[in-house]
Design a protein around this motif. Structure first.
Motif, PDB file in Angstrom:
ATOM      1  N   ASP A 115      51.575  37.966 -18.880  1.00  0.00           N
ATOM      2  CA  ASP A 115      51.955  36.821 -18.045  1.00  0.00           C
ATOM      3  C   ASP A 115      52.378  37.310 -16.673  1.00  0.00           C
ATOM      4  OD1 ASP A 115      54.540  37.881 -18.422  1.00  0.00           O
ATOM      5  OD2 ASP A 115      55.011  36.451 -20.008  1.00  0.00           O
ATOM      6  N   THR A 116      52.840  36.388 -15.838  1.00  0.00           N
ATOM      7  CA  THR A 116      53.211  36.763 -14.471  1.00  0.00           C
ATOM      8  C   THR A 116      54.402  37.707 -14.440  1.00  0.00           C
ATOM      9  OG1 THR A 116      54.509  34.734 -14.248  1.00  0.00           O
ATOM     10  CG2 THR A 116      52.246  34.695 -13.403  1.00  0.00           C
ATOM     11  N   GLU A 117      55.300  37.596 -15.396  1.00  0.00           N
ATOM     12  CA  GLU A 117      56.433  38.528 -15.452  1.00  0.00           C
ATOM     13  C   GLU A 117      55.932  39.954 -15.692  1.00  0.00           C
ATOM     14  OE1 GLU A 117      60.394  39.349 -18.167  1.00  0.00           O
ATOM     15  OE2 GLU A 117      59.646  37.300 -17.999  1.00  0.00           O
ATOM     16  N   ASP A 118      54.977  40.092 -16.620  1.00  0.00           N
ATOM     17  CA  ASP A 118      54.391  41.413 -16.876  1.00  0.00           C
ATOM     18  C   ASP A 118      53.627  41.923 -15.656  1.00  0.00           C
ATOM     19  OD1 ASP A 118      55.381  41.389 -19.473  1.00  0.00           O
ATOM     20  OD2 ASP A 118      53.499  40.643 -20.339  1.00  0.00           O
ATOM     21  N   LEU A 119      52.974  41.001 -14.950  1.00  0.00           N
ATOM     22  CA  LEU A 119      52.267  41.393 -13.734  1.00  0.00           C
ATOM     23  C   LEU A 119      53.249  41.924 -12.698  1.00  0.00           C
ATOM     24  CD1 LEU A 119      49.665  41.613 -12.085  1.00  0.00           C
ATOM     25  CD2 LEU A 119      49.978  39.213 -11.418  1.00  0.00           C
ATOM     26  N   GLY A 120      54.378  41.264 -12.546  1.00  0.00           N
ATOM     27  CA  GLY A 120      55.400  41.738 -11.614  1.00  0.00           C
ATOM     28  C   GLY A 120      55.880  43.135 -11.959  1.00  0.00           C
ATOM     29  N   LYS A 121      56.094  43.400 -13.242  1.00  0.00           N
ATOM     30  CA  LYS A 121      56.517  44.742 -13.683  1.00  0.00           C
ATOM     31  C   LYS A 121      55.442  45.783 -13.351  1.00  0.00           C
ATOM     32  CE  LYS A 121      59.302  43.043 -17.549  1.00  0.00           C
ATOM     33  NZ  LYS A 121      59.364  42.890 -19.014  1.00  0.00           N
ATOM     34  N   LEU A 122      54.188  45.418 -13.591  1.00  0.00           N
ATOM     35  CA  LEU A 122      53.098  46.341 -13.295  1.00  0.00           C
ATOM     36  C   LEU A 122      53.012  46.619 -11.796  1.00  0.00           C
ATOM     37  CD1 LEU A 122      50.645  48.034 -14.059  1.00  0.00           C
ATOM     38  CD2 LEU A 122      49.274  45.931 -13.940  1.00  0.00           C
ATOM     39  N   LEU A 123      53.145  45.585 -10.987  1.00  0.00           N
ATOM     40  CA  LEU A 123      53.084  45.786  -9.537  1.00  0.00           C
ATOM     41  C   LEU A 123      54.217  46.688  -9.052  1.00  0.00           C
ATOM     42  CD1 LEU A 123      51.987  42.223  -8.390  1.00  0.00           C
ATOM     43  CD2 LEU A 123      50.598  44.313  -8.418  1.00  0.00           C
ATOM     44  N   ARG A 124      55.369  46.586  -9.678  1.00  0.00           N
ATOM     45  CA  ARG A 124      56.468  47.502  -9.321  1.00  0.00           C
ATOM     46  C   ARG A 124      56.124  48.945  -9.709  1.00  0.00           C
ATOM     47  NH1 ARG A 124      59.053  42.771 -10.417  1.00  0.00           N
ATOM     48  NH2 ARG A 124      59.531  43.158 -12.610  1.00  0.00           N
ATOM     49  N   LYS A 125      55.460  49.141 -10.852  1.00  0.00           N
ATOM     50  CA  LYS A 125      55.011  50.490 -11.236  1.00  0.00           C
ATOM     51  C   LYS A 125      54.024  51.025 -10.210  1.00  0.00           C
ATOM     52  CE  LYS A 125      54.945  49.903 -16.245  1.00  0.00           C
ATOM     53  NZ  LYS A 125      54.036  49.944 -17.413  1.00  0.00           N
ATOM     54  N   ILE A 126      53.086  50.165  -9.832  1.00  0.00           N
ATOM     55  CA  ILE A 126      52.080  50.578  -8.840  1.00  0.00           C
ATOM     56  C   ILE A 126      52.770  50.930  -7.528  1.00  0.00           C
ATOM     57  CG2 ILE A 126      50.151  49.737  -7.429  1.00  0.00           C
ATOM     58  CD1 ILE A 126      49.295  48.110  -9.970  1.00  0.00           C
ATOM     59  N   GLY A 127      53.719  50.124  -7.116  1.00  0.00           N
ATOM     60  CA  GLY A 127      54.447  50.377  -5.871  1.00  0.00           C
ATOM     61  C   GLY A 127      55.276  51.642  -5.906  1.00  0.00           C
ATOM     62  N   SER A 128      55.589  52.135  -7.103  1.00  0.00           N
ATOM     63  CA  SER A 128      56.383  53.365  -7.200  1.00  0.00           C
ATOM     64  C   SER A 128      55.541  54.630  -7.031  1.00  0.00           C
ATOM     65  CB  SER A 128      57.133  53.414  -8.537  1.00  0.00           C
ATOM     66  OG  SER A 128      56.230  53.649  -9.604  1.00  0.00           O
ATOM     67  N   ILE A 129      54.220  54.478  -6.981  1.00  0.00           N
ATOM     68  CA  ILE A 129      53.352  55.629  -6.698  1.00  0.00           C
ATOM     69  C   ILE A 129      53.549  55.988  -5.223  1.00  0.00           C
ATOM     70  CG2 ILE A 129      50.952  56.428  -6.554  1.00  0.00           C
ATOM     71  CD1 ILE A 129      50.336  54.487  -8.899  1.00  0.00           C
TER      72      ILE A 129
END
Length: 158
Positions: A115-129
């Motif tokens: 869901d969108t909450e999981d998408l937000g978590k993933l985008l934060r992981k991506i942003g941590s690269i």
């Protein structure tokens, strides 16, 4: 006649296998009009030559609670010619595809999450690269067509 190293029989075999990877060797042989041993040899050559990359099971993502698909452009500052960020993106299990692109954004990725909450978590992981500078995401509302099947033609022109 051969095009890209494939003749009409190879194309017929690939079309049948792509439509049903579980099709039996005997059924392929029947449909292409060749002996089962000849078909098996052709399939082995297609595998050895890297035409057939492997076999996989397609799973309904919704059955696993992965109902949200999104495409994200990732702007990364890698050295020219480097795909380090792409390799890091590829390690994330939610990321299904990573495409190194020309233009402002270095990568286009396809993801599946719950869901969108999981998408937000993933985008934060991506942003941590470290090399990732920005992302732009489009959420898929519905898919008209989604396939991994390639168009296999019997075009005999070189």
């Amino acid at each position: 006649m051969r095009k890209n190293g494939l003749d009409d029989t190879d194309r017929q075999i690939l079309t049948l296998m792509q439509g049903n990877a579980r099709i039996s060797n005997a059924e392929i042989a029947r449909q292409v009009g060749k002996a089962p041993s000849a078909v098996l040899e052709r399939i082995r050559k297609l595998e050895v030559n890297g035409v057939i990359l492997g076999y996989e099971t397609r799973i309904n993502p919704k059955a696993l609670g992965l109902g949200l698909t999104a495409f994200t452009y990732v702007h990364a500052e890698d050295a020219v010619g480097s795909t380090r960020s792409g390799r890091e993106l590829a390690e994330l299990p939610e990321v299904l595809e990573v495409h190194h692109t020309a233009g402002q954004d270095a990568y286009l990725i396809k993801v599946r999450v719950g869901d969108t909450e999981d998408l937000g978590k993933l985008l934060r992981k991506i942003g941590s690269i470290d090399s990732v500078r920005d992302t732009r995401t489009t959420i898929v509302l519905g898919s008209v067509k989604e396939t991994i099947e390639l168009a296999i033609t019997n075009d005999t022109q070189d």
